[in-house]
Design a protein around this motif. Sequence first.
Motif, short mmCIF file in Angstrom:
data_model
loop_
_atom_site.label_atom_id
_atom_site.label_comp_id
_atom_site.label_asym_id
_atom_site.label_seq_id
_atom_site.Cartn_x
_atom_site.Cartn_y
_atom_site.Cartn_z
N ARG A 175 6.00 43.61 113.62
CA ARG A 175 5.56 43.73 112.22
C ARG A 175 6.39 42.92 111.25
N PHE A 176 7.68 42.65 111.59
CA PHE A 176 8.60 42.09 110.62
C PHE A 176 9.28 40.83 111.12
N ALA A 177 9.63 39.97 110.18
CA ALA A 177 10.52 38.83 110.43
C ALA A 177 11.81 39.11 109.66
N VAL A 178 12.96 38.96 110.33
CA VAL A 178 14.26 39.28 109.74
C VAL A 178 15.05 38.00 109.51
N VAL A 179 15.58 37.85 108.29
CA VAL A 179 16.29 36.63 107.89
C VAL A 179 17.73 36.98 107.51
N PRO A 180 18.76 36.40 108.17
CA PRO A 180 20.16 36.66 107.77
C PRO A 180 20.42 36.14 106.36
N LEU A 181 21.16 36.92 105.56
CA LEU A 181 21.46 36.50 104.19
C LEU A 181 22.94 36.23 103.98
N LEU A 182 23.80 37.17 104.36
CA LEU A 182 25.21 36.96 104.12
C LEU A 182 26.06 37.79 105.06
N THR A 183 27.29 37.35 105.24
CA THR A 183 28.31 38.10 105.96
C THR A 183 29.30 38.62 104.93
N ASP A 184 29.44 39.93 104.84
CA ASP A 184 30.24 40.55 103.79
C ASP A 184 31.55 41.08 104.37
N PRO A 185 32.68 40.43 104.07
CA PRO A 185 33.96 40.91 104.61
C PRO A 185 34.33 42.26 104.02
#
Length: 329
Positions: A175-185
Amino acid sequence: MNVQAGGGGGDAGAPPAWEIRKLHILRTLRERETVTATAEALRMTPSAVSQQLTNLARQLGVTLLEADGRRVRLTGAAHLVLRHAEAVFAQLERADAELAGYLHGEAGEVRVAAFSTAVPALVVPAVLRLRRSHPALDVRVREAEAAEAYELLAAGAVDLALSLAAHAPSARDPRFAVVPLLTDPLDVALPAGHPLASSPGLRLADLAGEPWIFGGSGPWSEITTAACEAAGFIPEQAHIASGWTAILAMVEAEMGVALVPRMAAVRREGVVMRELSADRPYRHVVAAVRRGAEGGAGVSRVLSALRESSPTPALPAVTCAAPPRGLRG
């Protein structure tokens, strides 16, 4: 399997038997597991759900449901139908996205659901950026935790959902497509007068004997305990809190130390935020859209603005594979 409405033999003007509404009901039943829960999710009556699925089974000429105690379960034929239906739903999303781009151009509306710390740190800067570059694009924001955000996305109530990667749908979810946005330290919050507040090369293990402040349960509790265990110790939980305002206030009052996501940190006079020199944990923020909709002009612009607003872009997959279990959120 007869796919002509009414079992007809090929009248070109006959409506297709695989009606989208009925397929959507069948897919919702697979997700919700009971007719009652399906009816509640779709704002229908249970009898209407049953009638629609009976009609679909009759039109297709196959058995879609079978008794399983007091419930029903989908047959192999139903799962086969849904495998093909997912392609239909994705194609419809692509058609909607293309049509919206054609009709609205630079205008339109994109509805975004995001967890609390992502709203001020990521979504609001993206909205301000879009307000300058695409003033006719209307972004509607709704604060929602992961479970609710994906329910809203699946139901079509929002167009884009932000969450931590640990709570995102699996790549196998059609159902979904997942897109990486950021890596949060994750940084360490220390009282300003703490002996280690200015210590060079601070490591998480250096804080093994400190009282810790984190949630009593849920993802942030898991992230803190997993990070400390990976550094070689089990944190002593001196105080329990889930809101960052409360956590930082207690740190300022010298009641303990805490791990704080960089995007959630708020400046306080009596708190020192220290970047760890080694064994630094981090979490990953992702965006999800309904599969097929990721190419829509409005959604693409919002995704681009979110990436451009990110202070720490998503790390490559090979780098992100290293954190211990529990830190992938």
